[in-house]
Enzyme design. Sequence first.
Site, short mmCIF file in Angstrom:
data_model
loop_
_atom_site.label_atom_id
_atom_site.label_comp_id
_atom_site.label_asym_id
_atom_site.label_seq_id
_atom_site.Cartn_x
_atom_site.Cartn_y
_atom_site.Cartn_z
N TYR A 1 43.49 38.25 39.59
CA TYR A 1 43.50 38.43 41.05
C TYR A 1 44.92 38.24 41.59
CZ TYR A 1 43.19 37.23 45.98
OH TYR A 1 43.42 37.18 47.34
N SER B 1 48.83 36.84 49.36
CA SER B 1 48.21 35.52 49.25
C SER B 1 49.23 34.50 48.76
CB SER B 1 47.06 35.61 48.25
OG SER B 1 46.64 34.33 47.87
N LYS C 1 47.80 40.96 43.33
CA LYS C 1 48.55 40.81 44.59
C LYS C 1 50.06 40.93 44.34
CE LYS C 1 45.13 40.19 47.43
NZ LYS C 1 44.81 41.22 48.42
P1 NAD Z 1 36.28 39.91 52.13
O1 NAD Z 1 35.71 40.14 50.78
O2 NAD Z 1 35.42 39.25 53.15
O3 NAD Z 1 36.83 41.26 52.75
C1 NAD Z 1 37.29 42.34 51.97
C2 NAD Z 1 36.52 43.57 52.43
O4 NAD Z 1 36.98 44.68 51.69
C3 NAD Z 1 35.01 43.44 52.18
O5 NAD Z 1 34.32 43.74 53.39
C4 NAD Z 1 34.72 44.48 51.11
O6 NAD Z 1 33.43 45.05 51.25
C5 NAD Z 1 35.84 45.47 51.31
N1 NAD Z 1 36.24 46.20 50.10
C6 NAD Z 1 36.45 45.70 48.87
N2 NAD Z 1 36.81 46.68 48.03
C7 NAD Z 1 36.84 47.82 48.76
C8 NAD Z 1 37.14 49.17 48.47
N3 NAD Z 1 37.49 49.53 47.22
N4 NAD Z 1 37.08 50.09 49.45
C9 NAD Z 1 36.72 49.72 50.71
N5 NAD Z 1 36.41 48.45 51.05
C10 NAD Z 1 36.48 47.51 50.08
O7 NAD Z 1 37.64 39.08 51.93
P2 NAD Z 1 38.58 38.41 53.01
O8 NAD Z 1 38.51 36.95 52.81
O9 NAD Z 1 38.33 38.99 54.33
O10 NAD Z 1 39.98 38.89 52.45
C11 NAD Z 1 40.64 40.03 52.93
C12 NAD Z 1 41.91 40.24 52.13
O11 NAD Z 1 42.70 39.07 52.22
C13 NAD Z 1 41.67 40.48 50.64
O12 NAD Z 1 42.59 41.45 50.19
C14 NAD Z 1 41.96 39.14 50.02
O13 NAD Z 1 42.42 39.27 48.70
C15 NAD Z 1 43.07 38.60 50.92
N6 NAD Z 1 43.15 37.15 50.94
C16 NAD Z 1 42.05 36.41 51.24
C17 NAD Z 1 42.13 35.03 51.21
C18 NAD Z 1 40.90 34.18 51.49
O14 NAD Z 1 40.89 33.01 51.11
N7 NAD Z 1 39.87 34.68 52.16
C19 NAD Z 1 43.35 34.41 50.90
C20 NAD Z 1 44.47 35.19 50.63
C21 NAD Z 1 44.35 36.57 50.64
#
Ligand code: NAD
Length: 343
Positions: free
Chosen positions: A152, A128, A156
């Site tokens: 958080y 991120s 990362k």
């Molecule tokens: P999201 O919460 O929609 O997706 C994450 C998925 O992982 C969810 O479906 C959740 O149920 C699953 N999950 C969580 N813990 C788990 C575990 N222990 N075992 C199995 N599944 C698990 O989030 P997103 O927005 O799709 O983000 C995906 C990734 O991208 C994350 O790692 C997040 O930190 C990173 N990210 C997101 C953003 C954003 O703004 N959306 C920005 C930068 C980085």
Amino acid sequence: MSNPDTILVTGGAGFIGSHTVVELLQAGYAVVALDNFANAKPSVISRICTLAGRDFTFVEGDVRDPGCMAALFRDHPIQTVIHFAGLKAVGESTRVPLTYYQNNVTGTLNLLEAMRGAGCRNLVFSSSATVYGDPAEVPIREDSPLSATNPYGRSKLMIEEICRDLAKSEPGWRIALLRYFNPVGAHPSGLLGEDPQGVPNNLMPYLLQVASGHRPHLEVFGQDYPTPDGTGVRDYLHVVDLALGHLAALKALPRIEGAIPINLGTGRGYSVLEMIQAMEKVMGHPIPWQFGPRRPGDIALCYANPDRAHTMLGWRAERDLMAMCSDGLTWIKSNSSLNSALA
Ligand code: NAD
Ligand code: UDP
């Protein structure tokens, strides 16, 4: 593809994961997706199949479970992992830091152990832009100083360090550390999108709920930032472009040695007021908003220098702000009964 590569997608039912699985299936890859539904709904799985016109293997399980991870690699010929699974709410991470370190850091350690055990050394990781902390300069390059201001972000940063150490310790690891800027929008079909639980923390989901009449007004956090109009500037990126960035990273992995950070952003920053104006243009009427105080911990400016993504991955974001707003609106309008916050 006659003999398609098999890709493990952790967090495959989530916001970015679900869009990426659709693109992978459409590109001909075989997909094994894992999710524990901590932040996703089971109905997403059939929607992915509908959009892709193809089936895939879905496993309900947890990256923190070493037995589950080992079984995945035993049962499937996985060549590459795209690792989305994790918790992502900044505010929540300050209240329950151990939950965040367990889920994000321990979960990733388990995954990496299982990958080593199976001889799989190809990884695309969801990092991120938060790892840049409060950047000294914009646009932000990958060699900018790293810092974290909450658990958080620290999770990362820790995972990035673990990946760098691992890649240094033995040859053969090919790891793309994709640093996303601000993913927004939804699949244009209206079948996939972001489904925040409770009151949304982020601008775009909140704005969409105001635009669709589910909340009375948007509060703009701060009006005195050192930015052109005094409100915070971010690099908003359409989630379908982001999903395609993962396919580009997958194709580029054979040329990557070690663990390489790559920004995924448009390179263009928009202020909160510009985002409201864009949404108003798509809606065709004004959106109620008012200024409020700054949100603690917020930074003024954050946008990417996306050159490395272009040179290393051949990827550029193509969808504009209008598409981000209109696809987000289509999603929220067609799913208000499903949406956690609105049900
Ligand atoms: P999201 O919460 O929609 O997706 C994450 C998925 O992982 C969810 O479906 C959740 O149920 C699953 N999950 C969580 N813990 C788990 C575990 N222990 N075992 C199995 N599944 C698990 O989030 P997103 O927005 O799709 O983000 C995906 C990734 O991208 C994350 O790692 C997040 O930190 C990173 N990210 C997101 C953003 C954003 O703004 N959306 C920005 C930068 C980085
Ligand atoms: N923001 C806002 N009102 C909201 C939510 C966010 O004014 O209800 C602002 C926030 O201060 C920041 C920008 O919108 O300047 C983007 O915030 P978001 O939480 O979406 O992303 P992040 O700050 O984590 O990059």
